[in-house]
Design a protein around this motif. Structure first.
Motif, PDB file in Angstrom:
ATOM      1  N   ALA A  60      36.139  -8.869  25.787  1.00  0.00           N
ATOM      2  CA  ALA A  60      35.632  -9.201  24.454  1.00  0.00           C
ATOM      3  C   ALA A  60      34.292  -8.529  24.185  1.00  0.00           C
ATOM      4  CB  ALA A  60      35.508 -10.716  24.312  1.00  0.00           C
ATOM      5  N   MET A  61      33.404  -8.538  25.175  1.00  0.00           N
ATOM      6  CA  MET A  61      32.093  -7.911  25.003  1.00  0.00           C
ATOM      7  C   MET A  61      32.221  -6.387  24.943  1.00  0.00           C
ATOM      8  SD  MET A  61      29.868 -10.306  27.586  1.00  0.00           S
ATOM      9  CE  MET A  61      29.954 -12.092  27.442  1.00  0.00           C
ATOM     10  N   THR A  62      33.145  -5.833  25.706  1.00  0.00           N
ATOM     11  CA  THR A  62      33.352  -4.383  25.671  1.00  0.00           C
ATOM     12  C   THR A  62      33.830  -3.933  24.296  1.00  0.00           C
ATOM     13  OG1 THR A  62      33.884  -4.369  28.032  1.00  0.00           O
ATOM     14  CG2 THR A  62      34.615  -2.482  26.729  1.00  0.00           C
ATOM     15  N   VAL A  63      34.770  -4.657  23.703  1.00  0.00           N
ATOM     16  CA  VAL A  63      35.277  -4.315  22.373  1.00  0.00           C
ATOM     17  C   VAL A  63      34.155  -4.356  21.349  1.00  0.00           C
ATOM     18  CG1 VAL A  63      36.802  -5.086  20.527  1.00  0.00           C
ATOM     19  CG2 VAL A  63      37.631  -5.036  22.876  1.00  0.00           C
ATOM     20  N   ALA A  64      33.274  -5.360  21.458  1.00  0.00           N
ATOM     21  CA  ALA A  64      32.151  -5.445  20.515  1.00  0.00           C
ATOM     22  C   ALA A  64      31.164  -4.299  20.724  1.00  0.00           C
ATOM     23  CB  ALA A  64      31.449  -6.784  20.684  1.00  0.00           C
ATOM     24  N   TRP A  65      30.956  -3.910  21.963  1.00  0.00           N
ATOM     25  CA  TRP A  65      29.996  -2.844  22.260  1.00  0.00           C
ATOM     26  C   TRP A  65      30.500  -1.485  21.762  1.00  0.00           C
ATOM     27  CZ3 TRP A  65      28.216  -0.874  27.710  1.00  0.00           C
ATOM     28  CH2 TRP A  65      26.921  -0.349  27.601  1.00  0.00           C
ATOM     29  N   VAL A  76      37.225   1.400  17.307  1.00  0.00           N
ATOM     30  CA  VAL A  76      38.316   0.700  16.600  1.00  0.00           C
ATOM     31  C   VAL A  76      37.696  -0.110  15.464  1.00  0.00           C
ATOM     32  CG1 VAL A  76      40.054   0.601  18.424  1.00  0.00           C
ATOM     33  CG2 VAL A  76      38.154  -0.991  18.473  1.00  0.00           C
ATOM     34  N   PRO A  77      37.133   0.531  14.473  1.00  0.00           N
ATOM     35  CA  PRO A  77      36.338  -0.164  13.452  1.00  0.00           C
ATOM     36  C   PRO A  77      37.114  -1.173  12.624  1.00  0.00           C
ATOM     37  CG  PRO A  77      36.787   2.111  12.806  1.00  0.00           C
ATOM     38  CD  PRO A  77      37.228   1.979  14.213  1.00  0.00           C
ATOM     39  N   LEU A 135      33.025  -0.951  39.586  1.00  0.00           N
ATOM     40  CA  LEU A 135      33.922  -0.012  38.907  1.00  0.00           C
ATOM     41  C   LEU A 135      33.949  -0.266  37.403  1.00  0.00           C
ATOM     42  CD1 LEU A 135      36.920   0.070  41.421  1.00  0.00           C
ATOM     43  CD2 LEU A 135      35.192   1.851  41.044  1.00  0.00           C
ATOM     44  N   PHE A 136      34.022  -1.528  37.012  1.00  0.00           N
ATOM     45  CA  PHE A 136      34.051  -1.877  35.595  1.00  0.00           C
ATOM     46  C   PHE A 136      32.757  -1.447  34.913  1.00  0.00           C
ATOM     47  CE2 PHE A 136      33.896  -4.514  31.849  1.00  0.00           C
ATOM     48  CZ  PHE A 136      35.233  -4.625  31.451  1.00  0.00           C
ATOM     49  N   GLY A 137      31.626  -1.742  35.559  1.00  0.00           N
ATOM     50  CA  GLY A 137      30.335  -1.388  34.970  1.00  0.00           C
ATOM     51  C   GLY A 137      30.130   0.113  34.884  1.00  0.00           C
ATOM     52  N   SER A 138      30.524   0.837  35.939  1.00  0.00           N
ATOM     53  CA  SER A 138      30.352   2.292  35.906  1.00  0.00           C
ATOM     54  C   SER A 138      31.245   2.924  34.836  1.00  0.00           C
ATOM     55  CB  SER A 138      30.661   2.885  37.277  1.00  0.00           C
ATOM     56  OG  SER A 138      31.999   2.599  37.670  1.00  0.00           O
ATOM     57  N   GLY A 139      32.427   2.341  34.625  1.00  0.00           N
ATOM     58  CA  GLY A 139      33.301   2.853  33.569  1.00  0.00           C
ATOM     59  C   GLY A 139      32.696   2.670  32.195  1.00  0.00           C
ATOM     60  N   LEU A 140      32.102   1.505  31.951  1.00  0.00           N
ATOM     61  CA  LEU A 140      31.462   1.257  30.649  1.00  0.00           C
ATOM     62  C   LEU A 140      30.276   2.186  30.432  1.00  0.00           C
ATOM     63  CD1 LEU A 140      31.468  -2.655  30.372  1.00  0.00           C
ATOM     64  CD2 LEU A 140      33.090  -1.018  29.417  1.00  0.00           C
ATOM     65  N   ILE A 154      37.212  -6.726  15.534  1.00  0.00           N
ATOM     66  CA  ILE A 154      36.806  -8.119  15.367  1.00  0.00           C
ATOM     67  C   ILE A 154      37.926  -9.074  15.747  1.00  0.00           C
ATOM     68  CG2 ILE A 154      37.458  -8.134  12.926  1.00  0.00           C
ATOM     69  CD1 ILE A 154      34.542 -10.034  14.618  1.00  0.00           C
ATOM     70  N   TYR A 155      39.182  -8.696  15.470  1.00  0.00           N
ATOM     71  CA  TYR A 155      40.306  -9.566  15.804  1.00  0.00           C
ATOM     72  C   TYR A 155      40.518  -9.623  17.317  1.00  0.00           C
ATOM     73  CZ  TYR A 155      41.103  -8.761  10.841  1.00  0.00           C
ATOM     74  OH  TYR A 155      40.940  -8.673   9.488  1.00  0.00           O
ATOM     75  N   VAL A 156      40.386  -8.477  17.967  1.00  0.00           N
ATOM     76  CA  VAL A 156      40.514  -8.438  19.426  1.00  0.00           C
ATOM     77  C   VAL A 156      39.376  -9.216  20.081  1.00  0.00           C
ATOM     78  CG1 VAL A 156      40.618  -6.933  21.448  1.00  0.00           C
ATOM     79  CG2 VAL A 156      41.674  -6.209  19.294  1.00  0.00           C
ATOM     80  N   HIS A 157      38.179  -9.072  19.529  1.00  0.00           N
ATOM     81  CA  HIS A 157      37.001  -9.759  20.063  1.00  0.00           C
ATOM     82  C   HIS A 157      37.171 -11.276  19.976  1.00  0.00           C
ATOM     83  CE1 HIS A 157      32.765 -10.401  21.022  1.00  0.00           C
ATOM     84  NE2 HIS A 157      32.674 -11.191  19.953  1.00  0.00           N
TER      85      HIS A 157
END
Length: 700
Positions: free
Chosen positions: A492-497, A502-503, A652-657, A507-510
């Motif tokens: 959820a936080m990744t989608v918002a960031w 995906v403009p 791994l997740f953090g380095s990907g972001l 918001i729906y995914v978040h």
């Protein structure tokens, strides 16, 4: 002068103790001396001093730092004396005498708390029992604010051990005497102390069984030790273990006593044959009865972490039971492993009770392992058996871990008086962990039923002694927590960031991801509360993991509710000087979208700042919760911790972001350079020059 006055006090205390009558007043549940007791002539008053039964008269303490209390004396508003104490912690007793009165004229000049030696004098206390001689006393003087431990070796104050003298070893761990005058004129005097229950020459305090304690208070208005008034002294009996058990079961002391008497009568009827005498030296073997046996059953796969044994169950977070069954050779190989240093015991019972059972006890203090008969709860009633048939018994300590290992016959023979261990069906076992390496009262104990072959078992009262018998429930709790805080919330936080990617749908995914995370977190909390409550001794909020989880679920509730209260976007004039731009100037300096931090002013900006800040804080708590939860699970169930794999996933997740964010920043940089090149060209841009065309990524 002080010794002379001390002599007068102790002589009077002896007179009180030797005439104490066992007159527990059932009509006075508080245990206070009645008005009739204080009436009449001096002779009558001396013979009617009550020996209060505090075990059945206790209540919850009104002092926040103590567990229980009993009222010892009450005389309207003139005097009220209560004793407060805590449950035993290891080998320590902690208590407080509190006296309250309506004026300073009635306030005592000293308070005293005596300990009668019930080990040296095991006979029941009667009205003619001399309680003073041989006792210890903690005495506090108000004026000098001094508290000392005295030995009451005789009736006279002397310089040697034959009389009354200060203890050479003042072994009080903590002590104080305080007197406070309240605004309304009331005066409170309290004597507080903390001491070891067994220390050198001190009179010992029983962990289980009746203790007899004395109390006394000095008359008001004196500057040193003086004799106490006739009504200002007394004695009371107290079984510390029974009080603790009664409080844990939610019963009063009197209700607990009635229950124990009923159980005793039932057991007496079961073990008496045709009205004959009951024998406890050699209790006959019998099959455990599920109707009478309330010991809990432990269930699980029982996969052993020790290659020397086939099966294992975790009895407490720090105590594991390993075993291998050899039915063909009539042998059980067993081991108790304790994360600490103490004596260990494994018992074999018919009904889940200690008395009448047998046990294998190992004491590291003398490196001895033997079979014992448990004839009673007192230490002197636990005696070695004549037939010692254990195979390769050992008690070892290494690296702070104690191991008791032995081989025991499943069937010791018809004349042994020992419980026959069955290879098919439930066996009732007991366990105990001592407070030290030498055999004495245990600090932990429990009972459980176990199928040695199929490994299904129950801990006392149908509940587990620890969460170890609910491994599946705790694994489910952890699974939902991981789904919520390792997948749903970070997504959820990744989608918002990266919402500019995906403009139209971010918001729906978040929102959906946050709702899923909240639902999974709520399920995890419900499972945790249910599993913890089902334990014999629930320990809610005993770990930082519990408290952080509570804060996290409250914060997440606020976050979800706050998400649906998002204010609308403010309308802005695109031609205003405050409008965002990419050319510099305006409110944002180099461009509002490039500002690292902007002070929120509008409702939308304030909401966004709080929503983002709460989300970041929740993410940090979520990471801690998963890490601490994995550690707790590994510790409680003696399995390999997955914390290392979790941190690999986080890395791994953090380095990907971070890599994705850097790529977006690079593309934005290229876009700005392209715009600068386009504006600087006198002839404009070449339509075929695609590298010069701007690529924009909206950052807000």
């Amino acid at each position: 002068m002080v010794l002379y006055n001390m002599k007068r006090f102790l002589v009077c205390l002896l007179a009180t103790a030797t005439t104490a009558a066992v007159a527990v007043e059932a009509s006075n549940s508080s245990g206070a001396v009645s008005a009739n007791t204080r009436g009449g002539n001096s002779s009558n008053r001396r013979t009617s001093v009550s020996l209060i039964d505090a075990t059945s008269a206790f209540s919850k303490s009104t002092e926040s730092s103590y567990d229980h209390q009993v009222e010892l004396y009450a005389d309207g508003d003139s005097h009220k004396l209560t004793y407060h104490w805590n449950d035993i912690q290891g080998n320590t007793i902690e208590g407080r005498l509190i006296h309250s009165t309506n004026s300073i004229e009635n306030a005592p000049s000293w308070l005293g708390f005596g300990i009668y030696d019930t080990f040296a004098n095991p006979d029941p206390v009667t009205s003619t029992t001399p309680l003073m001689v041989g006792s210890d006393a903690v005495i506090g003087l108000v004026l000098s604010q001094s508290v000392k431990l005295w030995r009451l070796g005789g009736k006279q104050v002397t310089a040697d051990e034959t009389g009354v003298h200060p203890a050479e070893d003042q072994a009080l761990l903590e002590s104080s005497i305080k007197q406070h005058t309240h605004d309304d004129g009331r005066v409170t005097t309290d004597l507080s102390f903390k001491k070891t229950m067994e220390n050198g020459m001190d009179v010992k305090v029983r962990h289980a069984g009746d203790n007899v304690f004395l109390w006394a208070m000095g008359p008001p208005g004196v500057n040193d030790m003086e004799t106490h008034g006739v009504d200002h002294r007394g004695a009371f009996k107290l079984d510390l273990t029974k009080v603790k058990q009664a409080a844990e079961s939610g019963q009063t002391g009197e209700e607990q006593e009635e229950k124990k008497e009923e159980e005793f009568e039932n057991n007496d009827q079961e073990t008496t044959d045709g009205g004959g005498d009951t024998t406890t030296d050699n209790p006959p073997p019998s099959t455990p009865s599920d109707e009478k046996n309330t010991s809990p059953v432990v269930t699980g796969k029982c996969q052993s972490m020790n290659p020397d044994y086939e099966k294992m169950v975790a009895l407490t977070p720090n105590l594991n039971f390993f075993w291998t069954l050899h039915p063909e050779s009539n042998l059980l190989n067993a081991m108790l492993e304790y994360q600490g240093e103490a004596w260990l015991g494994l018992g074999f019972s018919q009904n889940g009770k200690m008395v009448g059972s047998t046990a294998v006890i190992g004491t590291p203090g003398n490196n001895q392992v033997q079979k014992y008969k448990l004839l009673d709860k007192e230490k002197q009633s636990i005696t070695p058996m004549q037939s010692q048939t254990l195979e390769t018994p050992s008690i070892t300590q290494e690296g702070g871990v104690t191991k008791l290992a032995f081989g025991k016959l499943l069937n010791e023979g018809s004349g042994s008086g020992e419980v026959v261990l069955t290879t098919k069906g439930l066996n009732t076992l007991l366990f105990a962990v001592g407070s030290g390496n030498d055999f004495d009262y245990h600090q932990h104990r429990g009972a459980f039923r176990l199928d040695l072959d199929s490994c299904s078992a129950v801990m006392a009262g149908g509940k587990s002694a620890t969460g170890a018998t609910h491994m599946g429930a705790w694994a489910t709790h952890g699974t939902f927590a991981v789904l919520a805080w390792a997948i749903a919330s970070p997504f959820a936080m990744t989608v918002a960031w990266f919402r500019t990617l995906v403009p139209s749908s971010w918001i729906y995914v978040h929102v959906f991801s946050n709702v899923v995370s909240f639902t999974f977190s709520l399920i995890a909390v419900i499972i945790a509360f249910a599993s913890m409550s089902y334990q014999t001794h629930p320990s809610h909020f005993s770990e930082p993991h519990h408290w952080v989880g509570l804060v996290l679920i409250v914060a997440m509730t606020f976050q979800v509710m706050n998400g649906f209260l998002r204010p609308p976007v403010e309308k802005r004039d695109p031609y205003s000087s405050n409008a965002p731009n990419y050319q510099g100037g305006g409110a944002g300096g180099e461009g509002e979208t490039q500002a690292f931090f902007k002070i929120p002013r509008t409702p939308r900006e304030i909401w966004f700042a709080s929503h983002r800040g709460t989300g970041i804080a929740m993410l940090g708590m979520g990471i801690y919760q998963i890490q601490s939860g994995l550690d707790l699970f590994a510790r409680n169930f003696n399995v390999e911790s997955m914390v290392t794999w979790y941190w690999v996933y986080v890395a791994l997740f953090g380095s990907g972001l971070i890599s994705l964010k850097l790529w977006i920043r690079y593309e934005e940089y290229k876009a700005r350079r392209g715009m600068e090149t386009l504006s600087a060209s006198p002839n404009g841009s070449d339509p075929q020059d695609t590298d010069a065309l701007p690529v924009q990524f909206e950052t807000r």
